[in-house]
Structure formats: C-alpha cells, structure tokens
Scaffold this motif. Structure first.
Motif, PDB file in Angstrom:
ATOM      1  N   ARG A  43       0.904  -1.143  -0.142  1.00 56.42           N
ATOM      2  CA  ARG A  43      -0.188   0.042   0.064  1.00 56.42           C
ATOM      3  C   ARG A  43       0.828   1.290   0.015  1.00 56.42           C
ATOM      4  O   ARG A  43       0.588   1.948  -0.773  1.00 56.42           O
ATOM      5  N   ARG A  44       1.969   1.404   0.732  1.00 54.73           N
ATOM      6  CA  ARG A  44       2.886   2.464   0.835  1.00 54.73           C
ATOM      7  C   ARG A  44       3.377   2.767  -0.519  1.00 54.73           C
ATOM      8  O   ARG A  44       3.444   3.864  -1.016  1.00 54.73           O
ATOM      9  N   GLU A  79       0.518   5.491  -1.383  1.00 54.57           N
ATOM     10  CA  GLU A  79       1.006   6.470  -0.285  1.00 54.57           C
ATOM     11  C   GLU A  79       2.166   7.138  -1.276  1.00 54.57           C
ATOM     12  O   GLU A  79       2.194   8.603  -1.042  1.00 54.57           O
ATOM     13  N   ASN A  80       2.814   6.436  -2.032  1.00 66.46           N
ATOM     14  CA  ASN A  80       4.024   7.082  -2.664  1.00 66.46           C
ATOM     15  C   ASN A  80       3.402   7.473  -4.302  1.00 66.46           C
ATOM     16  O   ASN A  80       4.592   8.121  -5.149  1.00 66.46           O
ATOM     17  N   ILE A 103      -3.343   8.271  -4.956  1.00 63.59           N
ATOM     18  CA  ILE A 103      -4.205   8.777  -3.714  1.00 63.59           C
ATOM     19  C   ILE A 103      -5.483   9.341  -4.252  1.00 63.59           C
ATOM     20  O   ILE A 103      -6.692   9.523  -3.706  1.00 63.59           O
ATOM     21  N   GLU A 145      -5.436   1.876   5.441  1.00 63.60           N
ATOM     22  CA  GLU A 145      -4.028   1.361   5.978  1.00 63.60           C
ATOM     23  C   GLU A 145      -4.439   1.077   7.285  1.00 63.60           C
ATOM     24  O   GLU A 145      -4.061   0.257   8.263  1.00 63.60           O
ATOM     25  N   ASP A 152      -0.077  17.961  -4.029  1.00 62.98           N
ATOM     26  CA  ASP A 152       1.144  17.168  -3.593  1.00 62.98           C
ATOM     27  C   ASP A 152       2.184  17.357  -4.143  1.00 62.98           C
ATOM     28  O   ASP A 152       2.162  17.395  -5.604  1.00 62.98           O
TER      29      ASP A 152
END
Length: 458
Positions: A159-160, A164-165, A170, A193, A268
């Motif tokens: 997931r990260r 997330e990256n 997102i 998460e 972002d």
C-alpha cells in the motif's frame, strides 16, 4: 530473412487493412466457442479450446472481492489472496509458485471489487498437477500465525509503495470514496491502512471458509484441451470437494439518490503535472437495459478514446489547452459501472477552461448525436480488439472468467460483437444521459504543498 517480429507487424497491418474493408456485422463470431458444464458440487467449468500449441491457461475465479468484506476488515480479500500462496497439508510454505516454476509454468493471482482469481499457464501435460494443487488450496489452506503477521507487513508495504507514494493513486482512491455514497465500491481494494494493520489470521480464515468453495467458484481452462479432458480432470480434483452450504452472496447496500456533484482537490508536491479528472456512476453490463452498456462503450470510444476522439481533438488539437485528454467506460462489474474522463492542462490553462470545453463536447453529442462514420469506426475498433484478444489464451480466460463471475453468461460473452454491431446512433446519443453531473465526482491534482491544518506552524 524477415524476423518474426517484422512478420508479426506486417501481418497485423494487413489484418487491420482487411478489417477496415469488412462490414461490421461480418466480424461477429459464428457458433459457440466455449463449452460449459457444472459439477455436482456446484463448480462451474468453462473450456475454450485452442489447439495451436500444447499450452493451457488454468484459472479459478471466486465470486468474492473487496466489496464483500465485513465492515472494519478492508483489504481482507486481497490479504487472503497473498496468504493462499502459503501452505496446505500437502504443499509447504511458499512452495506453490516454486512447484509451478519447476513445471516450466507461470502463475499469479489478483483481486478486484467483485472477484478473486488465481491462474497458471503451463504445458498441457502439466495441467493435471496444477489442477490438483489449486483444488487442494481451495479447502486445505494452513496458516501459521507468524507467517500471517509477516505477510501483513508485505501488504502494508504494498500500500505504501503503490498508493502512499503515488499522488495519482491517492487522488483516485479519494475520488472513489466520494463517488459512492453507500456502496462498498467506495472502499479501495487494497484496504484502508488503519484497518489493514489490524487484519488477523482469524479474519483471513473466516473469510476463506465463508467464500472459498466449489459452489462459489468458476473454473476456466483455455488452450490445447478438449471439454472431455477437462471434465475428467475436474471431476478427479475439484469434484472431490463437497459443496459448502454456508456460502451465500453478500447483500451489498445500494446507492441512494445523488443530489449534488462532488469535488476533490489534492495538492501534492510529488505530482508531476496538474491533472483534471471526472468519474460518473453508470450502469454495468449486468444491469443495463438491452444495448445500453454497448452504447456506453461506443459513446466513450467516440468521445474520449485516442487522438481521433472528440474530447482529444477539442482540447489538444483545436484549442491547444491540454497535452492529453481521454477517458473510458468500465462496465464489467456486478453492481455498478463507471465512466472516467481526464485531461492534462497546458501551463497557464485553468481547470475551469478544461471543464467548460469537455462539458461543451458532451452537450453537443447529447443535443446532436454522433455521425454514422464515427459510429462505424468505433464499432470496428472495438470488434478488432475483441478478435485480437481472442488470439491470446490468457485474454480469453480473463474475458470469460471475469464476465461470468460478475453475472454474465457464456451466451452474453459470445454474442457481444453481434449486439455491439446493432447499436444505433440514436442509442449512443441517448447514453449521454448517464454523464450526469449529479452522479459524478470531479478531481483535480496540483503539484503544490498542501495547505497546513489549522493550528500548525511551519
């Protein structure tokens, strides 16, 4: 001497040229290609022969996905997919894929909102072994507590890295959460998460025992086999597993009326470019009126697919306000389909300008329809894709497996070209009613630092 790659490209070009000269109706398949039957324990089996090479693709599809997860356990369907590669009484931890590799084959799995699927591609003589292994882990999964916790760390890292990256991921996740007011499609397949971090061995085993059973699965085998061969092997492997009387389809909540368009803004600094997106809820093939989903496919091909589409020509070619623009319709789902549009504005072009131009293109089609030339070109493009995908075992297995798992029939799948060929320009024009701003979410992404929450200091 010509290389194989050159020959392939040349044949493809010749094939496309011949295709352009053929009437659309002649491209529809004649006669059934797949054979289907059901074992006494409820397992549906579909066989699609392709005898050009001694290779087979074996896929088992479960009628369960992320949209069927118990509240508070988001990600459990995907987590269980990972855990299915652990151990059974017959196969040691992590040995499943290694055995397939030693057999000279390939394997993998994937999870979506409505389905979970596992597949192997092997030589024909290895098919009995992979069927035996897949049938074994359908009911004999063995999970060690320590291994479960280790694999939980793996999915959290996934997931990260994938969400997330990735600012685009997102935004897509946030738009999904806003698009559906009640339906579980609003929850990401990988899970939230904070809920993933609490998933346990007990959660996985409960989910496994509830949904993994022959009477909740579809076996699809494509390649160098006959229906008789597959029936014999299926009876000797999957056929030994008793049906699970406790399997039941999850009653998912429906969508209430949508009374307001929603908007999402993501800032972002990792985002490379400003982007504009819009998603609409639309009918899926399983619930659409006759010809309606096919009309949506063709509408989005004309509106937003490729450099000949109306939105691309308007924004990129004519107005020079975007470097890219497009969209698609996704209708292979159990409950609801989705329409997606996007654009990448050029520097200095406000999002409002992009949105105004896209809305004007939609309004023009709604008022004036599409041309017969556009419609014929869109039909030929889709039917060409259908034919070329039919030349690939894995694509065939996915085509049948996914559609059957969400509620279609073999007849539905094989008659799709014929239904598509009969769609009229009036039906395509009428399908614009599903581009309803009240049933949409519009998202924008900016490569900027997000606004600080109240009370924070820089």
């Amino acid at each position: 001497m010509l290389t194989r790659a050159f020959v392939h490209v040349r044949l493809l070009i010749i094939g496309l040229a011949m295709l352009s000269l053929m009437p659309v109706t002649s491209l529809a398949q004649t006669g059934p290609r797949a054979t289907e039957f059901t074992l006494p324990n409820g397992l549906m089996v579909v066989v699609v022969p392709d005898n050009r090479a001694p290779v087979v693709t074996h896929m088992i599809w479960y009628r369960v996905g992320a949209a069927d997860e118990p509240p508070g356990t988001s990600g459990i369907a995907h987590f269980l997919e990972h855990l299915m590669f652990k151990a059974t009484e017959k196969i040691g931890t992590g040995e499943f894929s290694k055995i397939v590799s030693r057999l000279g084959g390939q394997d993998n799995a994937f999870t979506a909102q409505d389905i979970t699927a596992y597949f192997q591609r092997v030589s024909k003589d290895r098919l009995p072994k992979v069927m035996e292994m897949e049938a074994d882990r359908m009911v004999n999964l063995k999970l060690d507590e320590k291994e479960v916790l280790t694999e939980r760390d793996v999915i959290l890292e996934e997931r990260r890295s994938r969400v997330e990256n990735n600012p685009s991921a997102i935004l897509d996740e946030q738009m999904g959460a806003a698009l559906y007011l009640a339906h579980p499609y609003r929850i990401p397949v990988i899970g939230w998460e904070h809920e993933m971090a609490k998933l346990s061995r007990d959660d996985a085993m409960k989910f496994y025992k509830r949904f993994y059973a022959p009477n909740n699965a579809i076996l699809v085998v494509t390649g160098d086999v006959t229906p008789e061969e597959v029936r014999k092997l299926a009876e000797a492997t999957y056929g030994k597993i008793p049906r699970n009387p406790n399997v039941s389809t999850v009653e998912r909540p429906g969508e209430p009326p949508h009374r307001a368009a929603r908007r999402i803004e993501l800032k972002d600094p990792r985002a490379g470019r400003r982007t504009w997106h819009r998603h609409y809820i639309a009918p899926a093939y399983t619930h659409a009126a006759p010809g309606e989903a096919e009309a949506l496919d063709l509408l989005l091909k004309i509106l937003a697919s490729g450099p000949t589409s109306r939105i691309y020509k308007k924004l990129v070619v004519d107005e020079h306000v975007a470097s890219s623009a497009g969209g698609w319709y996704s209708g292979t789902a159990r409950d609801l389909g989705k329409i997606a549009l996007f654009a990448v504005p050029n520097d200095g072009v406000p999002f409002e300008k992009i949105e105004q131009l896209i809305d004007s293109v939609i309004a023009d089609v709604a008022a004036n329809g599409v041309t017969e030339a556009e419609l014929e070109r869109a039909k030929k493009a889709y039917l060409a894709e259908y034919i070329f995908q039919s030349d690939n075992q894995a694509s065939l297995a996915r085509r049948y497996g996914w559609a059957l798992t969400v509620g279609a029939t073999v007849k539905d799948i094989e008659e799709w070209p014929e239904r598509l060929s009969k769609v009229t320009a009036a039906q395509v024009q009428a399908a614009t009613r599903h581009l309803d701003i009240l049933r949409s979410v519009t998202g924008t992404m900016l490569p900027e630092a997000p606004n600080q929450p109240p009370g924070t200091r820089s």
